[in-house]
Design an enzyme around this catalytic site. Structure first.
Site, PDB file in Angstrom:
ATOM      1  N   CYS A 159     -12.098   5.608  -8.205  1.00  0.00           N
ATOM      2  CA  CYS A 159     -10.653   5.526  -7.973  1.00  0.00           C
ATOM      3  C   CYS A 159      -9.857   5.276  -9.245  1.00  0.00           C
ATOM      4  O   CYS A 159      -8.629   5.397  -9.244  1.00  0.00           O
ATOM      5  CB  CYS A 159     -10.346   4.438  -6.950  1.00  0.00           C
ATOM      6  SG  CYS A 159     -11.165   4.695  -5.372  1.00  0.00           S
ATOM      7  N   ARG A 216       4.898   9.190   6.194  1.00  0.00           N
ATOM      8  CA  ARG A 216       5.438   9.191   7.550  1.00  0.00           C
ATOM      9  C   ARG A 216       6.639   8.240   7.598  1.00  0.00           C
ATOM     10  O   ARG A 216       6.542   7.142   8.135  1.00  0.00           O
ATOM     11  CB  ARG A 216       4.366   8.778   8.553  1.00  0.00           C
ATOM     12  CG  ARG A 216       3.192   9.741   8.571  1.00  0.00           C
ATOM     13  CD  ARG A 216       2.295   9.535   9.750  1.00  0.00           C
ATOM     14  NE  ARG A 216       1.225  10.524   9.784  1.00  0.00           N
ATOM     15  CZ  ARG A 216       0.356  10.652  10.783  1.00  0.00           C
ATOM     16  NH1 ARG A 216       0.437   9.848  11.825  1.00  0.00           N
ATOM     17  NH2 ARG A 216      -0.585  11.576  10.736  1.00  0.00           N
ATOM     18  N   THR A 255       7.909   6.285  10.776  1.00  0.00           N
ATOM     19  CA  THR A 255       7.136   5.237  11.429  1.00  0.00           C
ATOM     20  C   THR A 255       7.924   3.932  11.516  1.00  0.00           C
ATOM     21  O   THR A 255       8.900   3.714  10.796  1.00  0.00           O
ATOM     22  CB  THR A 255       5.798   4.999  10.703  1.00  0.00           C
ATOM     23  OG1 THR A 255       4.918   4.252  11.562  1.00  0.00           O
ATOM     24  CG2 THR A 255       6.009   4.214   9.415  1.00  0.00           C
ATOM     25  N   SER A 278      -4.683   3.646   2.607  1.00  0.00           N
ATOM     26  CA  SER A 278      -4.268   4.840   1.861  1.00  0.00           C
ATOM     27  C   SER A 278      -4.756   6.095   2.570  1.00  0.00           C
ATOM     28  O   SER A 278      -5.793   6.092   3.233  1.00  0.00           O
ATOM     29  CB  SER A 278      -4.825   4.794   0.439  1.00  0.00           C
ATOM     30  OG  SER A 278      -6.246   4.720   0.459  1.00  0.00           O
ATOM     31  N   CYS A 286      -7.890  -0.631  -8.076  1.00  0.00           N
ATOM     32  CA  CYS A 286      -9.229  -1.138  -7.792  1.00  0.00           C
ATOM     33  C   CYS A 286     -10.175   0.055  -7.768  1.00  0.00           C
ATOM     34  O   CYS A 286      -9.740   1.210  -7.652  1.00  0.00           O
ATOM     35  CB  CYS A 286      -9.265  -1.891  -6.462  1.00  0.00           C
ATOM     36  SG  CYS A 286      -8.805  -0.905  -5.014  1.00  0.00           S
TER      37      CYS A 286
END
Length: 391
Positions: free
Chosen positions: A91, A219, A222, A246, A377
């Site tokens: 990542c 979104r 939401t 995520s 992270c």
């Protein structure tokens, strides 16, 4: 601190596509090429000035993915004589690509480097690892979902989501806090999108039936109430849901780095300077806390404090993961993930570091602030952070 100045002279990214969405048929290499060409054009960088490519990719989901750095360079118009390196720090790959490119500049091996990262998670294949040398009659072939397998750390035998649940327990983070934070990520993305704050970094993609101009995963419609209705994924009493984690996504980002000589010889305009970076190791069972030691060590290197930093981005792998980092560092939300993060935009593994870096470069230009930190992270138990200064 870097021993030789390293400047970012261009930074662009594609819109991020939702899992199985508009970019599902566009390979990571194609996404990388699109971002790279856009960065070169935006920075008015002559291709003949670029002597090296450092590009990142994690999952290698297409048959040609092993060639990604080299093919991104060649397909972007670089010469056969240019060199290429593909990097993977999971990542943190997008950040690592920038760091590795900076290494070449600091060591005097290059003056202009094309860097970035790309990922197409939608193309993650099902695989068999035991059939190369034949299968006995009557034996069923078991296929492995490489996407799901890649989101689990076999060393500690934990999915990434469970490492976030571990942080929720350790830092006493509630499901309610996680849903409220996820809602904030979505609303901040919408506010930024409506205000045009992504325009400078985004490069639209021409698809067969439409032009993709914005991120597909968010979104903004939401509500906290809708988020509260979603079931926890990893534990009946857990905090992580599909709405506060995520998104699995596809996309790419690219930046062009240059030495001081490279900027002067090629008449390039620096946007930001890479001041310092740091990578830390942490317990894999709470891998999401990685940005904490990375940011602390980064600030120590630069002889700065958090109060000196105007803009901070912490990749939102999971809401409880971000909230644990926020609690441990005492982050100010007014200057952290100001325009939404990966819960809204999505997290195409390698590309997230490139996205965050590109966003911070342009946000510094827009706000006039001096310093920004980007961090993430890393599955397996690491954290990575970079410090940028506006030029």
């Amino acid at each position: 601190m870097l021993q030789r100045p390293v400047f970012i002279v261009a930074a662009k990214r594609t819109p991020f596509g939702a899992f199985g969405g508009l970019l599902k048929d566009t390979s990571a290499i194609a996404l990388g090429v699109h971002a790279a060409k856009s960065a070169l054009a935006a920075g008015k960088v002559p291709v003949e000035a670029v002597s090296s490519v450092v590009f990142g990719n994690v999952s290698q989901t297409s048959s040609d993915a092993a060639f990604i750095a080299r093919h991104v360079g060649l397909k972007s118009g670089l010469s056969f004589e240019s060199k290429a390196l593909t990097v993977n720090r999971l990542c943190g790959t997008g950040f690592q690509a920038i760091i590795s490119a900076a290494h070449e500049i600091v060591l005097g091996d290059a003056d202009v480097v094309l860097t970035g990262a790309a990922e197409n998670m939608s193309q993650s294949p099902f695989a068999t690892y035991t059939s190369r040398f034949g299968v006995r009659l009557g034996t069923d072939i078991n296929l492995v979902d490489t996407l799901w397998a890649g989101l689990r750390d076999p060393h500690v035998d934990l999915p990434m989501g469970v490492t976030a649940e571990n942080l929720a327990q350790k830092y006493d983070i509630s499901r309610e806090e996680c849903d409220e934070y996820a809602f904030q990520s979505q609303t901040r993305w919408k506010e930024a999108q409506d205000a045009g704050r992504f325009d400078a970094e985004l490069t639209p993609i021409e698809l067969k039936k439409k032009t993709m101009t914005k991120d597909e995963h968010p979104r903004p419609e939401t509500t906290v109430e809708n988020l509260k209705r979603l079931p926890p994924v990893f534990s009946k009493t857990g905090t992580v849901t599909a709405g506060n984690a995520s998104g699995i996504c596809d996309g790419a980002g690219s930046l062009v780095l240059a030495s001081e000589t490279g900027t002067k010889v090629n008449n390039l305009q620096p946007l930001a300077r890479l001041v310092a970076y740091h990578v830390s190791g942490v317990d894999p069972s709470i891998m999401g806390i990685g940005p904490v030691p990375a940011i602390r060590s980064l600030l120590q290197k630069a002889k700065l404090s958090l109060s000196d930093i105007s803009l901070i981005e912490v990749n939102e792998a999971f809401a409880p993961q971000y909230l644990a980092v926020e609690k441990e560092l005492g982050l100010d939300r007014e200057k952290t993930n100001c325009n939404g993060g990966a819960i809204a935009l999505g997290h195409p593994l390698a590309a997230s570091g490139s996205r965050i870096s590109a966003h911070l470069v342009h946000q510094l230009q827009r706000t006039g602030d001096r310093y920004a930190i980007g961090s993430a992270c890393i599955g397996g138990g690491q954290g990575i952070a970079v410090l940028l200064e506006r030029c």
